[in-house]
Design an enzyme around this catalytic site. Structure first.
Site, PDB file in Angstrom:
ATOM      1  N   TYR A 177      -0.130   8.561  -2.833  1.00 45.28           N
ATOM      2  CA  TYR A 177       0.057   8.251  -4.249  1.00 45.28           C
ATOM      3  C   TYR A 177      -1.028   8.925  -5.113  1.00 45.28           C
ATOM      4  O   TYR A 177      -0.836   9.137  -6.298  1.00 45.28           O
ATOM      5  CB  TYR A 177      -0.040   6.734  -4.488  1.00 45.28           C
ATOM      6  CG  TYR A 177       1.189   5.924  -4.128  1.00 45.28           C
ATOM      7  CD1 TYR A 177       2.260   6.467  -3.411  1.00 45.28           C
ATOM      8  CD2 TYR A 177       1.282   4.589  -4.530  1.00 45.28           C
ATOM      9  CE1 TYR A 177       3.376   5.694  -3.104  1.00 45.28           C
ATOM     10  CE2 TYR A 177       2.400   3.819  -4.237  1.00 45.28           C
ATOM     11  CZ  TYR A 177       3.439   4.365  -3.518  1.00 45.28           C
ATOM     12  OH  TYR A 177       4.536   3.583  -3.227  1.00 45.28           O
ATOM     13  N   GLY A 178      -2.154   9.212  -4.492  1.00 45.38           N
ATOM     14  CA  GLY A 178      -3.340   9.656  -5.243  1.00 45.38           C
ATOM     15  C   GLY A 178      -3.166  10.905  -6.072  1.00 45.38           C
ATOM     16  O   GLY A 178      -3.889  11.130  -7.036  1.00 45.38           O
TER      17      GLY A 178
ATOM     18  N   CYS B  85     -11.161   3.791  -2.496  1.00 45.60           N
ATOM     19  CA  CYS B  85      -9.943   4.275  -1.852  1.00 45.60           C
ATOM     20  C   CYS B  85      -9.865   3.630  -0.474  1.00 45.60           C
ATOM     21  O   CYS B  85     -10.893   3.495   0.209  1.00 45.60           O
ATOM     22  CB  CYS B  85     -10.003   5.804  -1.722  1.00 45.60           C
ATOM     23  SG  CYS B  85      -8.652   6.508  -0.765  1.00 45.60           S
ATOM     24  N   THR B  86      -8.656   3.246  -0.083  1.00 43.90           N
ATOM     25  CA  THR B  86      -8.468   2.539   1.189  1.00 43.90           C
ATOM     26  C   THR B  86      -9.063   3.267   2.397  1.00 43.90           C
ATOM     27  O   THR B  86      -9.520   2.633   3.340  1.00 43.90           O
ATOM     28  CB  THR B  86      -6.963   2.357   1.473  1.00 43.90           C
ATOM     29  OG1 THR B  86      -6.299   3.617   1.273  1.00 43.90           O
ATOM     30  CG2 THR B  86      -6.353   1.303   0.576  1.00 43.90           C
ATOM     31  N   HIS B  87      -9.027   4.599   2.360  1.00 43.80           N
ATOM     32  CA  HIS B  87      -9.428   5.367   3.534  1.00 43.80           C
ATOM     33  C   HIS B  87     -10.937   5.567   3.674  1.00 43.80           C
ATOM     34  O   HIS B  87     -11.417   5.924   4.741  1.00 43.80           O
ATOM     35  CB  HIS B  87      -8.792   6.762   3.494  1.00 43.80           C
ATOM     36  CG  HIS B  87      -7.319   6.785   3.754  1.00 43.80           C
ATOM     37  ND1 HIS B  87      -6.435   5.957   3.088  1.00 43.80           N
ATOM     38  CD2 HIS B  87      -6.574   7.537   4.596  1.00 43.80           C
ATOM     39  CE1 HIS B  87      -5.206   6.226   3.515  1.00 43.80           C
ATOM     40  NE2 HIS B  87      -5.255   7.172   4.429  1.00 43.80           N
TER      41      HIS B  87
ATOM     42  N   CYS C 201      -3.815  -0.825  -2.299  1.00 43.99           N
ATOM     43  CA  CYS C 201      -4.008   0.581  -2.654  1.00 43.99           C
ATOM     44  C   CYS C 201      -4.759   0.670  -3.982  1.00 43.99           C
ATOM     45  O   CYS C 201      -4.332   0.098  -4.983  1.00 43.99           O
ATOM     46  CB  CYS C 201      -2.630   1.238  -2.778  1.00 43.99           C
ATOM     47  SG  CYS C 201      -2.660   2.944  -3.317  1.00 43.99           S
ATOM     48  N   ASN C 202      -5.879   1.377  -3.985  1.00 46.41           N
ATOM     49  CA  ASN C 202      -6.675   1.514  -5.212  1.00 46.41           C
ATOM     50  C   ASN C 202      -5.880   2.216  -6.304  1.00 46.41           C
ATOM     51  O   ASN C 202      -5.947   1.858  -7.476  1.00 46.41           O
ATOM     52  CB  ASN C 202      -7.951   2.320  -4.940  1.00 46.41           C
ATOM     53  CG  ASN C 202      -8.941   1.581  -4.074  1.00 46.41           C
ATOM     54  OD1 ASN C 202      -9.914   1.034  -4.552  1.00 46.41           O
ATOM     55  ND2 ASN C 202      -8.697   1.536  -2.769  1.00 46.41           N
ATOM     56  N   THR C 203      -5.125   3.240  -5.907  1.00 48.65           N
ATOM     57  CA  THR C 203      -4.350   4.020  -6.872  1.00 48.65           C
ATOM     58  C   THR C 203      -3.285   3.146  -7.527  1.00 48.65           C
ATOM     59  O   THR C 203      -3.127   3.146  -8.757  1.00 48.65           O
ATOM     60  CB  THR C 203      -3.699   5.222  -6.158  1.00 48.65           C
ATOM     61  OG1 THR C 203      -4.724   5.976  -5.488  1.00 48.65           O
ATOM     62  CG2 THR C 203      -2.966   6.107  -7.128  1.00 48.65           C
TER      63      THR C 203
ATOM     64  N   GLU D 291      -6.861  11.190   7.803  1.00 45.91           N
ATOM     65  CA  GLU D 291      -5.523  11.207   8.406  1.00 45.91           C
ATOM     66  C   GLU D 291      -5.395  12.277   9.488  1.00 45.91           C
ATOM     67  O   GLU D 291      -4.510  12.204  10.331  1.00 45.91           O
ATOM     68  CB  GLU D 291      -4.458  11.360   7.313  1.00 45.91           C
ATOM     69  CG  GLU D 291      -4.506  10.184   6.351  1.00 45.91           C
ATOM     70  CD  GLU D 291      -3.236   9.959   5.560  1.00 45.91           C
ATOM     71  OE1 GLU D 291      -2.417  10.894   5.465  1.00 45.91           O
ATOM     72  OE2 GLU D 291      -3.066   8.848   5.030  1.00 45.91           O
TER      73      GLU D 291
ATOM     74  N   ASP E 158       0.851  -1.194   0.000  1.00 50.68           N
ATOM     75  CA  ASP E 158       0.000   0.000   0.000  1.00 50.68           C
ATOM     76  C   ASP E 158       0.884   1.240   0.000  1.00 50.68           C
ATOM     77  O   ASP E 158       2.055   1.184   0.355  1.00 50.68           O
ATOM     78  CB  ASP E 158      -0.905  -0.006   1.242  1.00 50.68           C
ATOM     79  CG  ASP E 158      -1.834   1.205   1.279  1.00 50.68           C
ATOM     80  OD1 ASP E 158      -2.569   1.403   0.292  1.00 50.68           O
ATOM     81  OD2 ASP E 158      -1.808   1.961   2.249  1.00 50.68           O
ATOM     82  N   SER E 159       0.287   2.368  -0.334  1.00 51.10           N
ATOM     83  CA  SER E 159       1.030   3.623  -0.314  1.00 51.10           C
ATOM     84  C   SER E 159       1.329   4.079   1.121  1.00 51.10           C
ATOM     85  O   SER E 159       2.173   4.944   1.330  1.00 51.10           O
ATOM     86  CB  SER E 159       0.219   4.706  -1.033  1.00 51.10           C
ATOM     87  OG  SER E 159      -1.037   4.869  -0.407  1.00 51.10           O
TER      88      SER E 159
HETATM   89  N1  I24 Z   1      -5.309   7.462   9.713  1.00 52.07           N
HETATM   90  C1  I24 Z   1      -4.588   7.266   8.615  1.00 52.07           C
HETATM   91  N2  I24 Z   1      -3.380   7.817   8.384  1.00 52.07           N
HETATM   92  C2  I24 Z   1      -2.834   8.604   9.310  1.00 52.07           C
HETATM   93  C3  I24 Z   1      -4.753   8.243  10.635  1.00 52.07           C
HETATM   94  C4  I24 Z   1      -3.507   8.839  10.499  1.00 52.07           C
HETATM   95  N3  I24 Z   1      -3.241   9.546  11.622  1.00 52.07           N
HETATM   96  C5  I24 Z   1      -4.315   9.409  12.436  1.00 52.07           C
HETATM   97  N4  I24 Z   1      -5.226   8.609  11.848  1.00 52.07           N
HETATM   98  N5  I24 Z   1      -1.627   9.166   9.114  1.00 52.07           N
HETATM   99  O1  I24 Z   1      -5.078   6.446   7.634  1.00 52.07           O
HETATM  100  C6  I24 Z   1      -0.933   9.010   7.881  1.00 52.07           C
HETATM  101  C7  I24 Z   1       0.430   9.594   7.935  1.00 52.07           C
HETATM  102  N6  I24 Z   1       1.268   8.897   8.892  1.00 52.07           N
HETATM  103  C8  I24 Z   1       1.238   7.445   8.724  1.00 52.07           C
HETATM  104  C9  I24 Z   1       2.202   6.744   9.651  1.00 52.07           C
HETATM  105  O2  I24 Z   1       3.501   7.270   9.526  1.00 52.07           O
HETATM  106  C10 I24 Z   1       3.582   8.675   9.649  1.00 52.07           C
HETATM  107  C11 I24 Z   1       2.618   9.398   8.751  1.00 52.07           C
HETATM  108  C12 I24 Z   1      -6.239   5.699   7.878  1.00 52.07           C
HETATM  109  C13 I24 Z   1      -5.922   4.456   8.627  1.00 52.07           C
HETATM  110  C14 I24 Z   1      -6.753   3.337   8.159  1.00 52.07           C
HETATM  111  C15 I24 Z   1      -6.417   2.053   8.854  1.00 52.07           C
HETATM  112  C16 I24 Z   1      -6.543   8.237  12.368  1.00 52.07           C
HETATM  113  C17 I24 Z   1      -6.654   6.764  12.677  1.00 52.07           C
HETATM  114  C18 I24 Z   1      -5.827   6.125  13.592  1.00 52.07           C
HETATM  115  C19 I24 Z   1      -5.966   4.754  13.865  1.00 52.07           C
HETATM  116  C20 I24 Z   1      -6.933   4.017  13.182  1.00 52.07           C
HETATM  117  C21 I24 Z   1      -7.759   4.645  12.276  1.00 52.07           C
HETATM  118  C22 I24 Z   1      -7.599   6.021  12.014  1.00 52.07           C
HETATM  119  F1  I24 Z   1      -4.889   6.818  14.222  1.00 52.07           F
HETATM  120  F2  I24 Z   1      -8.373   6.627  11.143  1.00 52.07           F
HETATM  121  N1  DGL Z   2      -4.127   4.113  -0.659  1.00 56.48           N
HETATM  122  C1  DGL Z   2      -4.652   5.135  -1.550  1.00 56.48           C
HETATM  123  C2  DGL Z   2      -5.814   4.564  -2.368  1.00 56.48           C
HETATM  124  O1  DGL Z   2      -6.444   3.604  -1.996  1.00 56.48           O
HETATM  125  C3  DGL Z   2      -5.077   6.369  -0.795  1.00 56.48           C
HETATM  126  C4  DGL Z   2      -3.931   7.153  -0.203  1.00 56.48           C
HETATM  127  C5  DGL Z   2      -2.994   7.696  -1.261  1.00 56.48           C
HETATM  128  O2  DGL Z   2      -3.387   8.580  -2.043  1.00 56.48           O
HETATM  129  O3  DGL Z   2      -1.882   7.203  -1.318  1.00 56.48           O
HETATM  130  O4  DGL Z   2      -6.107   5.068  -3.416  1.00 56.48           O
END
Ligand code: I24
Ligand code: DGL
Length: 270
Positions: A43-44, A185-187, A74-76, A153, A11-12
């Site tokens: 990646y999107g 999209c994964t999110h 990752c969908n992208t 995020e 995944d991305s």
């Molecule tokens: N959820 C995602 N990405 C993040 C996040 C999040 N921070 C808080 N939550 N950060 O994706 C991305 C950037 N980070 C990644 C790790 O390394 C540093 C940079 C969605 C996750 C899907 C499983 C909120 C959050 C969480 C735990 C579970 C779910 C969630 F903290 F939405």
């Molecule tokens: N994982 C990407 C997807 O499912 C979303 C996050 C990204 O843009 O990298 O498209």
């Protein structure tokens, strides 16, 4: 005894953990090797050339380990590299697009399907192609939702702001008379309650994560977990910060995880 072959999931970043959670639920005895390219996420918003180069760097890394299957969560990345990866690799390669498309075709009654995803996913038309290949007379509407990943995020999925942004972004879809909407999209499964509220109860939401795990299970056969069998060894590899990755993974998967760091080449040439 020879070590059991695992399932690699790439995944991305951390979003692919939505697919991992489903695989753990449906195939609890399968060891998983996850790799998230957190250093270069998202990646999107990147070009197909960048997405292709980065994805194949991950594929090269995970295929150094003997595998049962490779899942592109990752969908992208699926939209850009699935066909090529399938041709290149000797193991089954499963993306998130075909399973989601198939579930949507099964769900629709009026043949009007919406797809939401990143800019790159929507631009690639990969979902539209996959849907029309299954059933040529569908009406498919794609919409890029670049503001949705940042909402998740930033931990804002359950806030008033998410409701406002989702509602504004999805407005163009509301006049399409869709009865099925693919969360491409994964999110987006994390925004599903808000999305459902905005599009209304007459629209069926399709989560590719669940469908992909089902497709994987169909490929590798039913899980034969024995009572008292030791839990499988999962390994999570990130190209970014291991502490942050662990925090999100442990919260999301409700278990402790082993996280390792692996750097990937920064330049496009490799
Ligand atoms: N959820 C995602 N990405 C993040 C996040 C999040 N921070 C808080 N939550 N950060 O994706 C991305 C950037 N980070 C990644 C790790 O390394 C540093 C940079 C969605 C996750 C899907 C499983 C909120 C959050 C969480 C735990 C579970 C779910 C969630 F903290 F939405
Ligand atoms: N994982 C990407 C997807 O499912 C979303 C996050 C990204 O843009 O990298 O498209």
């Amino acid at each position: 005894m020879e070590k059991e072959k695992g399932i690699a999931v790439i995944d991305s970043g951390v979003g692919g953990l939505t697919v991992v959670k489903e695989i753990m639920r449906q195939l609890p005895s399968q060891p998983i090797l996850y790799m998230g390219d957190n250093a270069r996420c998202p990646y999107g918003s990147k070009t197909p050339e960048e997405i292709r180069a980065y994805s194949f760097q991950m594929i090269d890394f995970v295929t150094r380990t003997p595998l049962k299957a490779l899942v592109i969560a990752c969908n992208t990345a699926t939209a850009v590299v699935l066909d090529e990866a399938k041709k290149d690799l000797p193991v089954p390669v499963i993306g998130v697009i075909e399973p989601g498309a198939r579930a949507a075709v099964n769900a629709t009654r009026n043949g009007r399907i919406g797809v939401i995803g990143t800019e790159a996913t929507i631009r690639s038309q990969a979902y539209t192609r996959s849907l029309l290949q299954i059933k040529p007379d569908l009406h498919v509407t794609g919409l890029a939702c670049p503001s949705f990943v940042p909402l998740v995020e930033k931990h804002l999925a359950h806030t008033e702001e998410a409701r406002r942004v989702v509602s504004e972004t999805l407005t163009p879809l509301l006049r399409e008379e869709l009865d099925t909407l693919i969360l491409g999209c994964t999110h987006y499964p994390l925004l599903a309650p808000v999305i459902q509220e905005v599009v209304g109860d007459s629209v069926t939401l399709i989560s590719s994560a669940e469908e992909t795990a089902r497709e994987l299970a169909a490929y590798i056969g039913p899980d034969e977990r024995k009572e008292k069998q030791a839990p499988p060894d999962h390994v999570f590899v990130t190209t970014g910060d291991t502490g942050m990755f662990r925090e999100i993974a442990e919260e999301w998967l409700s278990r402790t995880v082993r996280v390792e760091y692996h750097a990937l080449e920064r330049s496009l040439k490799s």
